[in-house]
Design an enzyme around this catalytic site. Structure first.
Site, PDB file in Angstrom:
ATOM      1  N   CYS A 266       2.946  74.818  -4.763  1.00 23.90           N
ATOM      2  CA  CYS A 266       3.329  74.815  -6.213  1.00 23.90           C
ATOM      3  C   CYS A 266       3.510  75.984  -6.768  1.00 23.90           C
ATOM      4  O   CYS A 266       4.500  76.234  -7.727  1.00 23.90           O
ATOM      5  CB  CYS A 266       2.306  74.008  -6.883  1.00 23.90           C
ATOM      6  SG  CYS A 266       0.737  74.946  -6.500  1.00 23.90           S
TER       7      CYS A 266
ATOM      8  N   GLY B  30      -0.667  68.106  -8.648  1.00 22.96           N
ATOM      9  CA  GLY B  30       0.585  67.253  -8.150  1.00 22.96           C
ATOM     10  C   GLY B  30       1.371  67.612  -8.929  1.00 22.96           C
ATOM     11  O   GLY B  30       1.535  68.748  -9.715  1.00 22.96           O
ATOM     12  N   SER B  31       2.497  66.630  -9.209  1.00 25.28           N
ATOM     13  CA  SER B  31       3.636  67.133 -10.285  1.00 25.28           C
ATOM     14  C   SER B  31       3.375  66.761 -11.676  1.00 25.28           C
ATOM     15  O   SER B  31       2.537  66.276 -11.894  1.00 25.28           O
ATOM     16  CB  SER B  31       4.745  65.969  -9.673  1.00 25.28           C
ATOM     17  OG  SER B  31       4.235  64.481 -10.153  1.00 25.28           O
ATOM     18  N   THR B  32       4.042  67.641 -12.464  1.00 26.98           N
ATOM     19  CA  THR B  32       3.977  67.588 -13.602  1.00 26.98           C
ATOM     20  C   THR B  32       4.354  66.028 -14.362  1.00 26.98           C
ATOM     21  O   THR B  32       3.530  65.728 -15.018  1.00 26.98           O
ATOM     22  CB  THR B  32       5.014  68.528 -14.455  1.00 26.98           C
ATOM     23  OG1 THR B  32       4.615  69.919 -13.876  1.00 26.98           O
ATOM     24  CG2 THR B  32       5.124  68.593 -15.834  1.00 26.98           C
ATOM     25  N   LEU B  33       5.295  65.459 -13.584  1.00 25.65           N
ATOM     26  CA  LEU B  33       5.249  64.046 -14.172  1.00 25.65           C
ATOM     27  C   LEU B  33       4.099  63.299 -14.051  1.00 25.65           C
ATOM     28  O   LEU B  33       3.674  62.424 -15.048  1.00 25.65           O
ATOM     29  CB  LEU B  33       6.585  63.362 -13.460  1.00 25.65           C
ATOM     30  CG  LEU B  33       6.875  62.108 -13.653  1.00 25.65           C
ATOM     31  CD1 LEU B  33       8.018  62.309 -14.671  1.00 25.65           C
ATOM     32  CD2 LEU B  33       7.552  61.327 -12.314  1.00 25.65           C
ATOM     33  N   VAL B  34       3.411  63.292 -12.848  1.00 26.76           N
ATOM     34  CA  VAL B  34       2.084  62.596 -13.003  1.00 26.76           C
ATOM     35  C   VAL B  34       1.272  63.289 -13.847  1.00 26.76           C
ATOM     36  O   VAL B  34       0.222  62.326 -14.286  1.00 26.76           O
ATOM     37  CB  VAL B  34       1.668  62.337 -11.239  1.00 26.76           C
ATOM     38  CG1 VAL B  34       0.249  61.579 -11.425  1.00 26.76           C
ATOM     39  CG2 VAL B  34       2.669  61.599 -10.604  1.00 26.76           C
ATOM     40  N   GLY B  35       1.133  64.322 -13.779  1.00 25.28           N
ATOM     41  CA  GLY B  35       0.131  65.298 -14.700  1.00 25.28           C
ATOM     42  C   GLY B  35       0.213  64.630 -15.985  1.00 25.28           C
ATOM     43  O   GLY B  35      -0.819  64.304 -16.741  1.00 25.28           O
TER      44      GLY B  35
ATOM     45  N   LYS C 279      -9.481  60.933  -4.300  1.00 28.43           N
ATOM     46  CA  LYS C 279      -8.275  60.207  -3.726  1.00 28.43           C
ATOM     47  C   LYS C 279      -7.484  61.264  -2.874  1.00 28.43           C
ATOM     48  O   LYS C 279      -6.823  62.201  -3.663  1.00 28.43           O
ATOM     49  CB  LYS C 279      -7.590  59.386  -4.945  1.00 28.43           C
ATOM     50  CG  LYS C 279      -6.506  58.343  -3.980  1.00 28.43           C
ATOM     51  CD  LYS C 279      -5.631  57.546  -4.727  1.00 28.43           C
ATOM     52  CE  LYS C 279      -4.405  58.421  -5.271  1.00 28.43           C
ATOM     53  NZ  LYS C 279      -3.465  59.091  -3.855  1.00 28.43           N
TER      54      LYS C 279
ATOM     55  N   GLU D  99      12.018  72.269  -9.999  1.00 28.93           N
ATOM     56  CA  GLU D  99      11.123  72.332  -8.938  1.00 28.93           C
ATOM     57  C   GLU D  99      11.546  71.491  -7.736  1.00 28.93           C
ATOM     58  O   GLU D  99      11.560  70.260  -7.922  1.00 28.93           O
ATOM     59  CB  GLU D  99       9.468  72.044  -9.204  1.00 28.93           C
ATOM     60  CG  GLU D  99       8.735  72.403  -7.904  1.00 28.93           C
ATOM     61  CD  GLU D  99       7.291  71.996  -8.242  1.00 28.93           C
ATOM     62  OE1 GLU D  99       7.045  70.787  -8.887  1.00 28.93           O
ATOM     63  OE2 GLU D  99       6.277  72.846  -7.967  1.00 28.93           O
TER      64      GLU D  99
ATOM     65  N   GLU E  46      -3.305  70.939 -12.270  1.00 22.64           N
ATOM     66  CA  GLU E  46      -2.614  72.189 -11.640  1.00 22.64           C
ATOM     67  C   GLU E  46      -1.306  71.402 -10.982  1.00 22.64           C
ATOM     68  O   GLU E  46      -1.231  70.492 -10.378  1.00 22.64           O
ATOM     69  CB  GLU E  46      -3.452  72.698 -10.499  1.00 22.64           C
ATOM     70  CG  GLU E  46      -3.106  73.963  -9.998  1.00 22.64           C
ATOM     71  CD  GLU E  46      -2.419  74.037  -8.831  1.00 22.64           C
ATOM     72  OE1 GLU E  46      -0.962  74.296  -9.036  1.00 22.64           O
ATOM     73  OE2 GLU E  46      -2.920  73.923  -7.595  1.00 22.64           O
TER      74      GLU E  46
HETATM   75  P1  ADP Z   1       4.680  64.510  -5.204  1.00 20.32           P
HETATM   76  O1  ADP Z   1       5.589  64.223  -6.234  1.00 20.32           O
HETATM   77  O2  ADP Z   1       4.368  66.018  -4.580  1.00 20.32           O
HETATM   78  O3  ADP Z   1       4.079  63.724  -4.128  1.00 20.32           O
HETATM   79  P2  ADP Z   1       2.474  63.058  -6.946  1.00 20.32           P
HETATM   80  O4  ADP Z   1       2.115  63.977  -8.237  1.00 20.32           O
HETATM   81  O5  ADP Z   1       3.436  62.142  -7.127  1.00 20.32           O
HETATM   82  O6  ADP Z   1       3.179  64.339  -6.087  1.00 20.32           O
HETATM   83  O7  ADP Z   1       1.153  62.809  -6.141  1.00 20.32           O
HETATM   84  C1  ADP Z   1       0.037  63.703  -6.204  1.00 20.32           C
HETATM   85  C2  ADP Z   1      -1.021  62.846  -6.185  1.00 20.32           C
HETATM   86  O8  ADP Z   1      -1.101  62.028  -7.352  1.00 20.32           O
HETATM   87  C3  ADP Z   1      -1.182  62.009  -4.981  1.00 20.32           C
HETATM   88  O9  ADP Z   1      -2.664  61.579  -4.586  1.00 20.32           O
HETATM   89  C4  ADP Z   1      -0.737  60.580  -5.748  1.00 20.32           C
HETATM   90  O10 ADP Z   1      -1.071  59.249  -5.115  1.00 20.32           O
HETATM   91  C5  ADP Z   1      -1.209  60.661  -6.990  1.00 20.32           C
HETATM   92  N1  ADP Z   1      -0.474  59.942  -7.990  1.00 20.32           N
HETATM   93  C6  ADP Z   1       0.784  59.731  -8.058  1.00 20.32           C
HETATM   94  N2  ADP Z   1       0.976  58.891  -9.181  1.00 20.32           N
HETATM   95  C7  ADP Z   1      -0.031  58.573  -9.682  1.00 20.32           C
HETATM   96  C8  ADP Z   1      -0.406  57.983 -10.904  1.00 20.32           C
HETATM   97  N3  ADP Z   1       0.479  57.243 -11.750  1.00 20.32           N
HETATM   98  N4  ADP Z   1      -1.729  58.132 -11.343  1.00 20.32           N
HETATM   99  C9  ADP Z   1      -2.430  58.676 -10.577  1.00 20.32           C
HETATM  100  N5  ADP Z   1      -2.226  59.375  -9.684  1.00 20.32           N
HETATM  101  C10 ADP Z   1      -1.195  59.078  -9.080  1.00 20.32           C
END
Ligand code: ADP
Length: 495
Positions: free
Chosen positions: A301, A244-249, A191, A398, A267
């Site tokens: 990052c 992507g972000s640590t929050l979503v990680g 995705k 960050e 990552e």
């Molecule tokens: P940023 O804050 O830099 O936009 P994100 O971590 O939000 O980075 O997004 C990075 C990727 O993770 C994107 O492809 C986004 O669609 C995806 N993403 C965001 N939220 C979720 C989630 N809850 N579950 C899975 N993938 C997500």
């Protein structure tokens, strides 16, 4: 009227091409099952420039089924490792043939300067070719135990891999993910980020042209909370790689725990220290700290967002760095001279300017920047804050934008303490002429990468990833292959 599956795009530099808009599943571009679409923006003008089809949960199911069928039953299940390598190499060749289109799409979709986008595509080609070379060199070992047994290991692919990538390097992240997964014999559902869906779809067209069998590489556009969430929870996906972000990680890791314990590599973010010692070549160090933070508009990052300068040269470095940052050419991404283009989205733009306000309120000094650039699009001036103390949010969090925090240090012990004063641990930079200082500090910093007298010097053959909250596992190099394979032990009773 429903959205078509292809559209001719004419980009600001005159490049005209056919942009796929559908989801790429089973080697075809198709609309989403729910018929949803979403807007694509040009960050340089903030205008909507088109739409793409959106994947929802039902589409992820279809894509995963396609990837599973290809893995277990299709031609992919019988393909030789050498043929996998040939396909990846062919894909790299097609990236090379389409270099101008790909870099132009990247610049248009993300807002990054075309000179940087060209570099991204070169690195994507290098990465795909490198993993093409790995495909037939992945193997297990014979392990001696005793005379009654013949035992060996196999390094097998995992199966269907989910891959979720960010918007800051859309095609490079595509290549980092596809390369090792495919070299190791997996199939993928990838995705792209909702802010930057265009390049990944054009690359999907090249996947088909390269001759990959249907279902091996599936590319979907969609939102994190819908398509991303479906991927991270999917029971038939056995490995997920996320950048992507640590929050979503954290959410990805949780989704794995809640579903099928799919293997997870992450990552994530960073707040990387870039350290300049008194004995450094000041002119060169300033080039590197400038490149460290302002490259890709700070949307990296591993950005060197915390700069520590030794007290003997602090005032000089701050003055020179300010002058250097002001000389960066910001603006039209398609101008060959531009170094810093637009920030990717309105949300990011607002977030960055909000951090600038936080920094000011915390008492840090704005040496330069701190405001928008121009009157159209999402541009922000290169910004430097001096007199930043360890507790300030702009030193801790960050920002993911062109905002640098600078502080002074006395000696090695102090800068190691300051450098390690972060939950992150992705990268770091050290500028000194002393080999002893460079090696001592690099040994003591808790970071996945240390650049000595340089910065952002990534290479596809060098492992990249984070200590601490910057991630789990490693991308690139041989390490990435390890993360896309699992070991099977076979033990034969000879008695
Ligand atoms: P940023 O804050 O830099 O936009 P994100 O971590 O939000 O980075 O997004 C990075 C990727 O993770 C994107 O492809 C986004 O669609 C995806 N993403 C965001 N939220 C979720 C989630 N809850 N579950 C899975 N993938 C997500």
């Amino acid at each position: 009227m429903s959205l078509s599956l292809f559209q001719t795009f004419k980009l600001p530099n005159g490049v005209e091409y056919e942009q796929p808009l559908g989801l790429f599943i089973n080697n075809e571009f198709v609309p989403g099952k729910e018929g949803k679409v979403f807007d694509v923006h040009d960050p340089a003008t903030a205008k909507v420039v088109g739409q793409v089809h959106e994947a929802t949960e039902a589409d992820i199911d279809i894509a995963v089924d396609a990837a599973e069928a290809a893995f277990y039953d299709g031609p992919w299940s019988k393909i030789s490792s050498a043929e996998r390598g040939r396909l990846l190499t062919r894909l790299a060749d097609l990236f090379e043939e389409n270099h101008l289109i790909l870099s132009s799409i990247e610049s248009f979709d993300n807002g990054k300067a075309i000179q940087l986008a060209k570099g991204d595509i070169q690195a994507s080609i290098g990465c795909l070719r490198y993993y093409g070379g790995w495909a037939d060199k992945i193997h297990g070992k014979v392990i001696e135990t005793d005379k009654e047994r013949f035992a060996y290991t196999k390094q097998e692919p995992i199966g269907v891999c989910g891959q979720i990538i960010p918007w800051n390097f859309p095609l490079l992240m595509w290549a980092w993910k596809i390369g090792p997964a495919i070299a190791a014999g997996n199939t993928v559902v990838l995705k792209t980020a909702e802010q930057t869906p265009l390049g990944g779809l054009y690359a999907a067209k090249l996947v088909k042209e390269a001759g990959f069998p249907p279902g091996v590489i599936n590319i979907v556009s969609g939102f994190g909370k819908i398509a991303g969430n479906a991927i991270s929870h999917h029971a038939k996906i056995h490995k997920i790689a996320f950048t992507g972000s640590t929050l979503v990680g954290r959410q990805i890791l949780k989704a794995s725990a809640e579903s099928n314990l799919k293997k997870v590599t992450l990552e994530l973010g960073g707040k990387s220290p870039n350290i300049v010692f008194d004995d450094a070549d000041i002119e060169k160090a300033i080039e590197w700290i400038n490149f460290g933070i302002f490259y890709n508009g700070g949307q990296t990052c591993c950005a060197g967002s915390r700069v520590y300068v030794q007290e003997g040269i602090y005032d000089k470095v701050v003055a020179e760095f300010k002058r250097r940052a002001e000389a960066n050419i910001v603006g039209n991404p398609f101008d060959d001279a531009t170094f810093q283009g637009a920030q990717v989205s309105e949300a990011q733009y607002n977030r960055i300017l909000n951090y600038v306000e936080i920094g000011k309120n915390e008492g840090a000094v704005v040496e330069t920047g701190g405001e928008r650039h121009g009157s159209e699009g999402w541009f922000i001036k290169p910004t430097i804050f001096s007199n930043v103390t360890p507790d300030m949010r702009i030193m801790q969090e960050e920002i993911f934008g062109p905002v640098c925090a600078i502080a002074k240090f006395k000696d090695i012990d102090e800068v190691v303490r300051l450098g390690n004063n972060s939950n992150y641990g992705l990268a770091s930079g050290i500028h000194t002429k002393s080999l002893n200082v460079a090696l001592e500090v690099s040994n003591r910093l808790r970071a996945g990468t240390v650049w000595i007298n340089s910065y952002n010097a990534l290479h596809w053959s060098l492992p990249f990833g984070g200590y601490g909250e910057s991630g789990i596992g490693r991308e690139l190099g041989k390490e990435a292959i390890r993360n896309y394979t699992q070991i099977k032990t076979v033990s034969v009773n000879l008695n």
